[in-house]
Write a protein that holds these residues in place. Sequence first.
Motif, short mmCIF file in Angstrom:
data_model
loop_
_atom_site.label_atom_id
_atom_site.label_comp_id
_atom_site.label_asym_id
_atom_site.label_seq_id
_atom_site.Cartn_x
_atom_site.Cartn_y
_atom_site.Cartn_z
N VAL A 253 1.76 1.11 -7.79
CA VAL A 253 2.33 1.27 -9.14
C VAL A 253 1.16 1.22 -10.13
O VAL A 253 0.91 0.19 -10.77
CB VAL A 253 3.35 0.15 -9.44
N PRO A 254 0.42 2.31 -10.22
CA PRO A 254 -0.82 2.29 -11.00
C PRO A 254 -0.58 1.93 -12.47
O PRO A 254 0.51 2.16 -13.01
CB PRO A 254 -1.33 3.74 -10.89
N ASP A 255 -1.62 1.35 -13.07
CA ASP A 255 -1.63 1.08 -14.51
C ASP A 255 -0.44 0.25 -14.98
O ASP A 255 0.06 0.45 -16.09
CB ASP A 255 -1.65 2.41 -15.31
N THR A 256 0.07 -0.61 -14.11
CA THR A 256 1.20 -1.47 -14.50
C THR A 256 0.86 -2.91 -14.13
O THR A 256 0.41 -3.16 -13.00
CB THR A 256 2.48 -1.06 -13.73
N ARG A 257 1.03 -3.82 -15.08
CA ARG A 257 0.84 -5.24 -14.83
C ARG A 257 2.01 -5.96 -15.48
O ARG A 257 2.48 -5.54 -16.54
CB ARG A 257 -0.47 -5.74 -15.47
N ALA A 258 2.54 -6.97 -14.84
CA ALA A 258 3.64 -7.73 -15.44
C ALA A 258 3.62 -9.14 -14.88
O ALA A 258 3.09 -9.40 -13.80
CB ALA A 258 4.97 -7.06 -15.12
N GLN A 259 4.25 -10.05 -15.65
CA GLN A 259 4.43 -11.42 -15.20
C GLN A 259 5.65 -11.44 -14.28
O GLN A 259 6.71 -10.91 -14.65
CB GLN A 259 4.71 -12.33 -16.41
N VAL A 260 5.50 -11.98 -13.08
CA VAL A 260 6.60 -12.04 -12.12
C VAL A 260 6.81 -13.49 -11.70
O VAL A 260 5.83 -14.22 -11.49
CB VAL A 260 6.29 -11.19 -10.87
N LYS A 261 8.09 -13.90 -11.61
CA LYS A 261 8.41 -15.26 -11.18
C LYS A 261 8.49 -15.28 -9.64
O LYS A 261 9.17 -14.42 -9.05
CB LYS A 261 9.77 -15.69 -11.77
N ARG A 262 7.75 -16.17 -9.02
CA ARG A 262 7.76 -16.29 -7.56
C ARG A 262 7.92 -17.75 -7.16
O ARG A 262 7.60 -18.64 -7.95
CB ARG A 262 6.45 -15.78 -6.96
N ALA A 263 8.35 -18.00 -5.92
CA ALA A 263 8.36 -19.38 -5.40
C ALA A 263 6.93 -19.90 -5.39
O ALA A 263 5.99 -19.17 -5.05
CB ALA A 263 8.93 -19.40 -3.99
N GLU A 264 6.78 -21.15 -5.79
CA GLU A 264 5.43 -21.74 -5.88
C GLU A 264 4.85 -21.98 -4.49
O GLU A 264 3.64 -21.92 -4.28
CB GLU A 264 5.52 -23.07 -6.65
N ARG A 265 5.78 -22.25 -3.51
CA ARG A 265 5.33 -22.65 -2.17
C ARG A 265 6.20 -21.97 -1.12
O ARG A 265 7.39 -21.70 -1.39
CB ARG A 265 5.52 -24.18 -2.11
N LEU A 266 5.66 -21.70 0.03
CA LEU A 266 6.49 -21.13 1.10
C LEU A 266 5.92 -21.48 2.48
O LEU A 266 4.76 -21.88 2.61
CB LEU A 266 6.58 -19.60 0.94
N ARG A 267 6.83 -21.32 3.50
CA ARG A 267 6.40 -21.48 4.90
C ARG A 267 6.66 -20.14 5.59
O ARG A 267 7.75 -19.57 5.41
CB ARG A 267 7.19 -22.60 5.57
N ILE A 268 5.69 -19.66 6.30
CA ILE A 268 5.80 -18.32 6.89
C ILE A 268 5.45 -18.38 8.37
O ILE A 268 4.61 -19.16 8.80
CB ILE A 268 4.88 -17.32 6.13
N ARG A 269 6.15 -17.52 9.17
CA ARG A 269 5.84 -17.37 10.60
C ARG A 269 5.42 -15.92 10.81
O ARG A 269 6.04 -15.00 10.25
CB ARG A 269 7.07 -17.68 11.45
N TYR A 270 4.39 -15.71 11.57
CA TYR A 270 3.93 -14.34 11.81
C TYR A 270 3.14 -14.29 13.11
O TYR A 270 2.80 -15.32 13.70
CB TYR A 270 3.04 -13.85 10.65
N TRP A 271 2.88 -13.06 13.57
CA TRP A 271 2.00 -12.88 14.72
C TRP A 271 0.62 -12.52 14.19
O TRP A 271 0.50 -11.74 13.25
CB TRP A 271 2.45 -11.70 15.60
N THR A 272 -0.43 -13.05 14.81
CA THR A 272 -1.79 -12.69 14.43
C THR A 272 -2.16 -11.36 15.11
O THR A 272 -1.43 -10.89 16.00
CB THR A 272 -2.80 -13.75 14.90
N ARG A 273 -3.31 -10.81 14.75
CA ARG A 273 -3.72 -9.53 15.36
C ARG A 273 -4.08 -9.72 16.83
O ARG A 273 -4.18 -8.73 17.56
CB ARG A 273 -4.86 -8.89 14.59
N THR A 274 -4.20 -10.97 17.29
CA THR A 274 -4.42 -11.19 18.73
C THR A 274 -3.10 -11.52 19.41
O THR A 274 -3.07 -11.92 20.57
CB THR A 274 -5.40 -12.36 18.94
N GLY A 275 -1.98 -11.39 18.65
CA GLY A 275 -0.67 -11.49 19.28
C GLY A 275 -0.16 -12.90 19.45
O GLY A 275 0.79 -13.13 20.20
N GLU A 276 -0.77 -13.90 18.77
CA GLU A 276 -0.20 -15.25 18.90
C GLU A 276 0.67 -15.56 17.68
O GLU A 276 0.41 -15.06 16.58
CB GLU A 276 -1.29 -16.30 19.06
N GLN A 277 1.72 -16.35 17.93
CA GLN A 277 2.65 -16.69 16.85
C GLN A 277 2.13 -17.90 16.10
O GLN A 277 1.70 -18.87 16.71
CB GLN A 277 4.04 -16.97 17.40
#
Length: 157
Positions: A103-127
């Motif tokens: 979204v070029p040339d666009t900036r705005a203030q966005v409300k987001r959660a201050e903190r989060l917990r995330i689960r993902y796989w790494t590029r070596t395939g470990e969770q």
Amino acid sequence: TRTLAIATHDAPILHQRAQEVGDIQVHAIQTLLDEMLTTMQAANGVGIAAPQVFVPLRIIIVASQPNKRYPDAPFMEPIAMINPEILWQSDTTCSGWEGCLSVPDTRAQVKRAERLRIRYWTRTGEQVEAEYSGFVARIIQHECDHLDGILFPERLE
Ligand SMILES: O=C(O)C[C@@H](Cc1ccccc1)[C@H](O)SCc1ccccc1
Ligand SMILES: [Zn+2]
């Protein structure tokens, strides 16, 4: 490593849900991960999501670094997150500047959660599970939105 073309907000792929990566594919996407990183760095981004380079897969890169709007942003080694799932996010929110490579040339203030917990796989395939806060948590929410076809202007109050 190639840099890839970046989809702008009129591209349909940015408004669709991206597909999960199968565990056998983790090996096959190593080159894509390198190309996403190179593309993000060439654009001075602090994150990028696979749909932004026309790949409909649930892959993001998170790479906070100090920048003019966030001079005290933490410097971190870029992290590739495959099939990221936000497990929990705080009720506490904070507003902050966002931009988007799609979204070029666009900036705005966005409300987001201050903190989060995330689960993902790494590029070596470990969770992995990890907690983030502040600007890094903001980037993660912005990139995970891309995987669900949501662009930051849709998050404005
Ligand atoms: O288009 C993208 O997903 C990359 C954005 C990520 C971003 C997420 C949250 C807050 C700001 C940016 C790009 O990094 S846009 C360039 C940029 C970098 C730092 C601060 C603002 C904009
Ligand atoms: Zn974006």
